[in-house]
Design an enzyme around this catalytic site. Structure first.
Site, PDB file in Angstrom:
ATOM      1  N   GLY A  95      28.893   2.967 -31.640  1.00  0.00           N
ATOM      2  CA  GLY A  95      27.742   3.638 -31.059  1.00  0.00           C
ATOM      3  C   GLY A  95      26.916   2.684 -30.214  1.00  0.00           C
ATOM      4  CE  LYS A 133      11.084  -9.463 -28.481  1.00  0.00           C
ATOM      5  NZ  LYS A 133      11.186  -9.749 -29.894  1.00  0.00           N
ATOM      6  CG  ASP A 136      29.059  -0.277 -41.935  1.00  0.00           C
ATOM      7  OD1 ASP A 136      29.265   0.304 -40.859  1.00  0.00           O
ATOM      8  OD2 ASP A 136      28.072  -0.985 -42.157  1.00  0.00           O
ATOM      9  CG  ASP A 163      31.195   1.206 -37.184  1.00  0.00           C
ATOM     10  OD1 ASP A 163      30.807   1.510 -36.061  1.00  0.00           O
ATOM     11  OD2 ASP A 163      30.460   0.859 -38.109  1.00  0.00           O
ATOM     12  CG  PHE A 213      13.084  -2.057 -25.798  1.00  0.00           C
ATOM     13  CD1 PHE A 213      13.774  -2.911 -24.951  1.00  0.00           C
ATOM     14  CD2 PHE A 213      13.739  -0.994 -26.381  1.00  0.00           C
ATOM     15  CE1 PHE A 213      15.111  -2.694 -24.723  1.00  0.00           C
ATOM     16  CE2 PHE A 213      15.068  -0.793 -26.148  1.00  0.00           C
ATOM     17  CZ  PHE A 213      15.762  -1.641 -25.322  1.00  0.00           C
TER      18      PHE A 213
END
Lengths: 1323, 369
Positions: A791, A676, A931, A508, A653
């Site tokens: 992911g 930003k 994890d 991962d 966003f």
């Protein structure tokens, strides 16, 4: 998170109401009914049934019929239902699996043991659940489980019978029981009963003691959980009750930071609108808070005890199941029906957060809670060595039968030819009527005698060794992470040697390779970079622990953990550089972070993404403290004074915009837009006056990206009051419009975010865990292939790939597969493969090439490393196509030709599928490391699952076989512990088989000289004790402590790991060799004494050719030979080895003389017939000469062959050992694996949260507590969009599914109509 | 270990305390720094190198060859004479006896075999009887005894172990000693006569005591009750083994050699490992140092032929042998030692050559770094 599915079913699939699951309009399938297009369907988990409900197909599995490529739906028997759903993302919390390892140990011993667990009860019994609040009498009519949890298996009375029953279900134990029964038949019995019963009892006792201790701990932890206190509403008053006394239908009160005691229906809470926040780390491993909301009617109950007591609603809902994200029920109260869903349920194991109190009604209790229902047993994993061992044991059984048959035939012939005539001296017994029948009996007799080729102690010894290795892992200080007080842990004791054979690692990214900590590292403001420090000569200084960091003490509100090293930025701030101030003001204003101020000056930020948190924290330290927000204002503490900005709009966003902006009015009344976003996006929207600055900043961005930092460009714009008012009006209209709202809004945003002024750029370090590049480099040297499955987005993944040194600029080519259709993907993969094969090898040999490459690994190493380095990067949709049956081989071939494989945007299910793919076709040992909850499926699928015990909850760890705190420990786990374990286990098994063949086959040879009568050569006591006393400990010591190469060299020479991957140390060939050696030894052991005893006498003339002397001579020779052999096999003679080897010899002689002594004979004359034999034979020189000769003849060829092998064809191990011996006195050299320098190259990395923020939540004002906020004025504004929660949830659903696969937007409208029954009751 | 995950800890986990603070630090989970736990135990790490293996082979070779030669010479110096008196060939003196005899005959058959010694037997001479093709090591035979009975246990005397079946009871009386081994006791009587040159036959005195192991005679085998005088009474209520002509208490007149502690019985009861075996029968002691125990000359072996072996094609032998420090004549061991020693030496040479020609002496030179 919920059940994430990738759905390629086109228009037929669409999101279900629960998070991320998809449903397809399909008729309900009957068992064994084939359905169309299997690959698509394989990933569909929910099927719409005829009655309109969605049924998640959890109770069965899709099975592929062997030939016909159709999928068939099979119903699983109910008893196996629990844990066979699709990749379960949920497992149990720690409280329910207190000793998972122990349990697995147990499972190893008893894999066939039936499961007796309450939740094993047929769920079909309960069709529907009716629960009435505050009505225990009513609820008691149903057999609902109470809240007591029982994970223990025995109590004092049931322990013995149940445990014994379980133990005898093991094949090995049953086999020995069978032998024991055989031995009780006098005609067959060739050995006394005690030869079997003593080892058997020993084994049973050891196991029973182990089981008992495990169960004791389970009892203890059950007790602890069951006696936790909770407040239950009984008789109108809150009373403290133990958890176990909580019943279904009770109303209980929870307080902040308390664990939820059972699955509750949320009734009311301290927060407005019946909201409450929970943390589900124990359930799904996610640490971010989740919102739950009570029904409006029940939230009005508040904390009014009398109202709550009067509450008599009845809940009718589905029976207990293990689906964490789904709940369907109805509340009947006061003649009204209210639909209930998952959003109103608090599950056991969650923790109440940020909510003062809440009341809930118990729906499911104890074993029926979703948490407990999810405590599925993980699939039992076996190592390849163990599988091989089991095969070999079967072979040995076959061999045993063959020997038995040979000897039985021999017996028949002998009885026919000789025994018949010998009947004067030895009559045939009554049962013995023919020689054939005698042969039959002899067969069984020989089975008894020769059973020691498969000794009972093998399994026990293997367990002990593995347990020892596990302890060594747990004890390793070099895998202990001090900062979190986290030692490494082997949660499974059965997989250690497999660690030494790992070929593929699936890792991962977030939290595994990276720390998931974002650090504001550098910035570029107005064309000047900050963040690097230079010494007096202008050289860049490497930042280390010792580098002095900037003192922020001027700022009382600073975050003490924040570190920054460049003093010039603080200077600039103190000098009041307007651009710098604006820069930090932007960071402090433009975000969706929430702040919480527990005490004055103690700020805690709740950020959607760590990136944002890092930026706001940076601003905070540099004197622009974001202090509080209301829906309409943002309060900053700017360089020592409070400044409140009016928040006019948040332009949130999303994935397309890749930027976010806020529009604020400052105290002077100016309206400003702060933005930003990704540099590529923002640079297009700048004012042309910025070109110079843009050029400089762009260079800085290149520099930052080259260092593997995540960059973000910042810009601002002054807005004209009039224009803004107009824009705001249009915005308001757009946001209330129903159709095309999104498009309208985004075009509005686009319009206003133009001609901005560039401020600068930030660079955030996605902090890699310590030593990750080095570890990866080292593991790569050990021929381990590392695939990153993440992911995350492509850019992020690649960025990390570069900073981990897995991707490099000098690679020949990095293939990026981003096809949207099967065809595209196929083409891209083909092209990649052809390119590699074309460049790498002159003639491509088609699909078999990958296999060949494996075979000729050695000669292809050159090409692979020097001439062709390729990397493959594949994203989620492409992977979905590539994993289909017809493409998966192509994918695998291509991927295996590449040095680096990165899969991004993958779902948990895809992670598991990739692992499964490699597992299936490559026959290699796979290891998955992760994890988070999304890694669980992969961890469970891989041969070995490793959990990083990070911050993301315990779920991966709970599903894992090994856990530790840092990725870099993997190197040590594999190269040191794994390698040693594998090496030791192999040596142990070789020796063990050798030893038992040498020991047992003497009987075979003797059979030819004793009329095949199954007479034993040895004393029966010797047979009893040989395996468990005389020879067990030296080999155990070897299996536990042996080291061929010390740990430094194991790490320094990663190539030493390769024998394990190639399975060289113990395979069928090796087994054959060691049995051959055993057969040879047994031959020598028998025939040399045979020759010597053909007519021997003692030196006093009396005979010594008797059986007992013969037995003692052979037994003593055997003991000495096997001791010498173990001495040869032991490469690492610790004091323990010395003690055991010499001790075993001593014990042998001590027991021998004790058993042959007068004393013991006078007590048990019929059990110790060997009286005096040891004395009379072992005092003879000739006997010792025989023993010496036997030993030398047995050992000499072995020594010669081993010497020749190491001398002529030394393996790497031999070389390292020689070197090790040569340099024993010198200090170990410097670690060879020096820090690998990162290469620098331009990669635009876009650092931003990939989830939509809290923007809407903030502006709607729902979440702001009226009372708790220290400065916020009470919000006058009533939310404009009434169903904000619904849309928020919807958005989050979409986001959740879009992290998986692109959401299927075509169906969103329809979904809105059917999907959210909750919304009608929210208003 | 896994047990570390207790419910208690879980509670603490969420209390918001970052890491182990205060009291928790006292019992940090950091593993102990002991050599054992860190797998750093000091150890001796032997490697098979040319420096150790080659000398070992040479030493073994050089050690074994002299031992072998010594053994071989010793074995060859032992005088041994074997006389097969089975009598299956018509020319054999015992042909008559062997043809007629069966277990049930009451009349003894006697025959005598003349033989001559070419060389005198100097030291003590041991007289063995040897049987071939006799499976004393057959499982059913081996277990068919009752050690408890032979050890003088009165209970076992009257109620022998089941292992003795079918030689446990006869006519309702327990057999003493029971079992197939005792039942098949070797019962030929061998006597040795020296044919003096003048024609007279002198019987050579044969010692029948001291032929069994001390432990057998004094520990393993005991008459029921220590009182040897009254054996007849003790064995009252038992019966003799079916094949025996005399009951056990009449095996010898000497009380020290009668009953269960009769040494012929003891020797027989110590079953042989292999189907061809010899058992010590009598000892001919050397009288005085002047004359050899058995001087050169002609002898006669007088046999009372009782023991039938013809049915299973067995052979019976009488063996006279002297012994040495290593026991009786056994060329096998000497030859084996010489062979193994030579092989070792040869292997040593071969290995040395191979090592010098092809071996890699500096193994670590080409280590990859």
């Amino acid at each position: 998170m919920g059940l994430r599915v990738n759905s390629q079913g086109g228009g037929t699939a669409r999101p279900l109401e629960s998070e991320g699951a998809f449903v397809a309009d399909l008729p309900r399938l009957r068992p064994d009914e084939p359905c169309i297009s299997p690959p698509q369907l394989r990933s569909i988990m929910a099927v719409r049934t005829s009655d309109g409900l969605y049924e998640v197909l959890g109770g069965g599995v899709w099975q592929e019929k062997p030939r016909a490529s159709a999928l068939v739906w099979r119903n699983r028997p109910p008893s196996r239902r629990r844990d066979d759903t699709f990749p379960k993302t949920a497992a149990c919390s720690r409280m329910t699996v207190p000793k998972d390892m122990a349990e697995k140990w147990l499972w190893m011993l008893m894999p066939w043991r039936g499961c007796r667990n309450p939740r094993n009860k047929d769920p079909g019994q309960e069709e529907e659940r009716h629960v009435k609040a505050n009505d225990r009498d009513y609820n008691e009519k149903f057999p609902y489980a109470d809240n007591r949890i029982r994970t223990s298996k025995y109590n004092v009375l049931t322990f013995l019978p149940i445990n014994l029953f379980e133990q005898f279900q093991r094949v090995a134990n049953a086999y020995f029981l069978f032998l024991l029964i055989l031995q009780l038949i006098p005609q067959i019995s060739s050995l006394s009963w005690f030869t079997t019963i003593v080892p058997l009892v020993l084994v049973l006792t050891i196991t029973a003691v182990k089981d008992a201790t495990d169960d004791y701990f389970r009892h203890k932890s059950d007790q602890q959980v069951n006696t936790r206190q909770s407040q239950v509403l009984i008789g109108g008053k809150l009373q403290n009750e133990k958890w176990m006394n909580v019943c279904v239908g009770d109303i209980i009160k929870l307080e902040n930071n308390q664990f939820v005691a059972a699955d509750l229906l949320l009734l009311s809470s301290s927060e407005p609108y019946g909201l409450c926040y929970i943390e589900t780390a124990e359930l799904d491993g996610e640490t971010n808070l989740k919102v739950r909301q009570a029904l409006t009617v029940t939230s009005e109950l508040g904390m009014d005890m009398s109202k709550l007591t009067e509450f008599d609603g009845e809940v009718v809902c589905e029976p207990p199941n293990n689906k964490l994200d789904r709940f369907v029920g109805t509340l009947y109260w006061k003649d009204n029906r209210y639909p209930l869903d998952n959003e109103k349920l608090l599950l056991r194991g969650c923790m109440l957060r940020n909510t003062e109190w809440c009341f809930g009604m118990v729906i499911f209790a104890g074993p029926q809670t979703k948490l407990m229902q999810n405590c599925g047993r993980t699939a039992f994993k076996r190592t390849s060595i163990e599988r091989l061992m089991n095969t070999l044991v079967l072979w040995i059984f076959g061999f045993l039968l063959c020997m038995g048959i040979i000897l039985a035939i021999g017996n028949s012939i002998w009885e026919q030819k000789v025994g018949r005539n010998f009947r004067d001296y030895l009559v045939w017994e009554d049962v013995l009527t023919t020689s054939v029948f005698s042969g039959f009996l002899t067969f069984w007799s020989y089975i008894i005698i020769l059973n020691t080729v498969v000794p009972i102690s093998l399994y026990v010894s293997v367990e002990v060794i593995r347990l020892g290795h596990s302890y060594f892992i747990n004890w390793d200080r070099k895998m202990y992470y001090g900062r979190r007080d986290m030692p490494a842990e082997a949660r499974t004791t059965t997989l250690n040697e497999e660690l030494g054979q790992v070929e593929y690692i699936f890792s991962d990214k977030t939290g595994t390779l990276t720390q998931n900590i974002m650090v504001f590292n550098k910035c570029s403001i107005n064309g000047r970079t900050y963040g690097d420090i230079y010494d007096e000569f202008g050289h860049k200084v490497e930042i280390s622990e010792k580098t002095p960091c900037v003192d922020f003490s001027f700022n009382p509100l600073r975050d003490r953990k924040f570190r920054f090293y460049d003093h010039s930025l603080v200077e600039a701030i103190k000098l009041g550089d307007p651009m710098v101030e604006e820069f930090f003001r932007l960071l402090a204003l433009c975000h969706t972070v929430m702040s919480e101020e527990k005490n004055e000056g103690e700020l805690v930020y709740q950020a959607q993404s760590p990136d944002e948190g890092a930026l706001v924290t940076a601003a905070r330290n540099f004197g622009f403290v974001f202090r509080a927000r209301t829906p309409e204002t943002i309060t900053l503490y700017e360089m020592g004074k409070h400044v409140t900005y009016q928040l006019l709009a948040i332009l949130d966003f999303n994935n397309v915009r890749k930027r976010m902006s806020v529009i604020v009015r400052n105290q002077t009344g100016q309206i400003k837009l702060y933005s930003k976003g990704a540099d590529t996006i923002l640079f297009d929207r700048l004012d042309p006056a910025n070109d110079d600055l843009m050029y400089t900043t762009s260079e800085h961005l290149n520099e930052f990206a080259g260092e593997g930092l995540r960059t973000l460009a910042l810009a601002y714009k002054d807005l004209d009051e009039k224009y803004f008012a107009d824009w705001m009006k249009r915005h308001h209209i757009a946001s209330t419009i129903l159709e095309n709202r999104e498009d309208l809004l985004s075009s509005l945003y686009e319009e206003i975010e133009q001609d901005m002024m560039l401020l600068g750029a930030t660079a955030i370090e996605d902090k890699l865990q310590e030593g990750v590049p080095e570890t990866i480099a080292c593991l790569t040297l050990a021929s381990i292939k590392i695939w990153v499955l993440t992911g995350d987005k492509l850019e992020t993944a690649m960025n990390i790939g570069y900073s981990c040194n897995m991707l490099r600029d000098d690679m020949n080519e990095v293939f990026i597969i981003t096809g949207h259709t099967v065809l595209e993907v196929q083409q891209q993969l083909r092209r990649a493969k052809e390119l590699i094969l074309g460049a790498g090898r002159g003639a491509a040999n088609g699909g078999k090439d990958a296999e060949k490459m494996d075979r000729y690994r050695d000669d292809s190493v050159f090409e692979e490393t020097i001439t062709s380095e390729y990397a493959l990067i594949i994203n989620g949709h492409s992977l979905a196509h590539a994993l289909e049956a017809d493409l998966e081989c192509l994918l695998l071939d291509t991927a295996c030709l590449c040095k680096t494989v990165v899969c991004c945007r993958v779902t948990p299910l895809q992670k598991a599928q990739v692992v499964e793919l490699v597992k299936r076709y490559k026959r290699a040992v796979t290891l998955a490391i992760g994890d988070g909850a999304n890694d669980v499926s992969m961890i469970k699928t891989a041969h070995i699952g490793v959990g990083i015990s990070g911050q993301e909850g315990m779920q991966a760890v709970l599903a894992s076989d090994y856990s530790f705190a840092q990725f870099r420990y993997l190197q040590r786990l594999l190269l040191v512990h794994g390698r040693w374990s594998y090496y030791r286990m192999c040596r142990f098994l070789c020796y063990f088989f050798y030893k038992n063949f040498a020991f047992t086959l003497v009987h075979f040879w003797f059979g030819f000289f004793c009329g095949f009568s199954a007479q034993t050569v040895y004393d029966q006591w010797f047979i009893t004790l040989f395996n468990i006393v005389y020879t067990s400990l030296p080999v155990l010591a070897m299996g536990l402590f042996d080291q061929d190469v010390n740990e430094q060299n194991s790490l320094r020479q990663p190539k030493l790991f390769e024998p394990g991957q190639l399975n060289l140390l113990f395979n069928k060939r090796q087994f054959f060799m060691c049995t051959l050696q055993g057969i040879y030894t047994s031959c020598v052991l028998f025939f040399i004494p045979y020759g010597a005893f053909s007519n021997p006498v003692r030196d006093d003339g009396s005979q010594i050719a008797d059986q007992q002397s013969f037995a003692v001579t052979i037994a003593t020779s055997l003991i000495i030979v096997v001791s010498v052999q173990i001495g040869l096999d032991t490469n690492y003679w610790t004091a323990v080895n010395h003690f055991y080897i010499w001790g075993s010899l001593t014990v042998y002689f001590a027991i021998l003389f004790a058993m042959h002594s007068d004393g013991i004979f006078s007590i048990f004359p019929s059990h110790f017939p060997f009286v005096g034999t040891a004395r009379n034979s072992l005092t003879q020189t000739s006997v010792w000469l025989v023993i010496l000769l036997t030993t030398v003849v047995c050992v000499m060829p072995v020594v010669a062959i081993r010497f020749l092998r190491t001398d002529l064809y030394p393996t790497l191990t031999d070389k390292v050992r020689h070197m090790q011996q040569a340099s024993r006195k010198q200090r170990p050299q410097e670690q060879n694996l020096k820090r690998v320098r990162r290469t620098s190259s331009r990669r635009s990395a876009y650092a931003f949260s990939h989830q939509e923020g809290y923007g809407e939540l903030i502006t709607s004002g729902k979440n702001i507590k009226a009372a708790s906020s220290f400065s916020a004025p009470p919000t006058g504004r009533i939310p404009g969009s009434s169903s904000w929660i619904e849309s928020l949830l919807k958005k989050r659903n979409e986001m959740a599914s879009s992290t998986v696969v692109e959401p299927l937007r075509s169906n969103t409208e329809r979904e809105g109509a059917e999907n959210t029954p909750a919304q009608q009751h929210i208003d | 270990m896994a047990s570390g995950y207790s419910a208690k800890e879980e509670d603490g986990h969420h209390s918001g305390a970052p890491g182990p603070a205060g009291s928790a630090a006292a019992r940090s989970r950091k593993p102990d720094n002991t050599a054992f736990k860190q797998q750093r135990l000091p150890a001796w790490q032997p490697i098979l190198t040319a420096g150790t293996v080659l000398p070992a082979f040479f030493i073994i070779g050089l050690l074994f060859i002299p031992i072998g030669i010594g053994l071989y010479v010793t074995s060859n110096n032992i005088r041994e004479l074997q006389i097969d008196y089975t009598g299956t060939e018509p020319s054999s003196p015992c042909f008559e006896c062997s043809q007629n005899y069966s277990w049930n005959m009451t009349r003894s058959c006697a025959c005598s075999v003349p033989f001559s010694l070419d060389q005198p037997f100097e030291s003590n001479v041991f007289m063995y009887y040897g049987l071939s093709n006799f499976y004393q090591n057959h499982r059913r035979y081996v277990k068919s005894r009752d050690d408890s009975q032979l050890n003088g246990n009165l209970k076992s005397l009257k109620d022998p172990s089941k292992e003795c079946e079918p030689y446990r009871m006869n006519d309702g009386l327990p057999i003493a000693p029971c079992g197939a081994i005792a039942n098949s006791l070797f019962n030929d009587t061998l006597e040795l006569f020296y044919n003096e040159p003048n024609g007279t036959k002198t019987q050579i005195p044969l010692l029948k005591k001291g032929i069994a192991w001390w432990t057998d005679k004094h520990v393993k085998f005991r008459n029921p009750t220590g009182d040897n005088a009254n054996l007849t009474a003790i064995f009252q209520g038992t019966t003799k083994p079916i094949n025996w002509q005399k009951p056990v208490y009449e095996l010898d007149t000497d009380a020290e050699n009668n009953g269960f502690i009769n040494e012929d019985l003891i020797v027989w009861m110590r079953t042989a490992a292999l189907p061809t075996f010899r058992k010590l029968y009598r000892i001919i002691e050397k009288r005085g140092s002047a004359s050899p125990t058995l001087p050169r000359g002609n002898y006669t072996l007088e046999i009372i032929y009782n023991y039938p072996v013809r049915s299973f094609e067995g052979r019976k032998r009488m063996i006279l042998s002297t012994i040495s420090w290593m026991g009786g004549k056994n060329p096998f061991l000497g030859i084996a030692y010489i062979t193994v020693g030579s092989i070792c030496f040869f292997l040593g040479v071969v290995l040395l050559i191979i090592h010098h020609k092809y071996g890699s002496r500096s193994n670590s030179a080409d280590l990859p770094h």
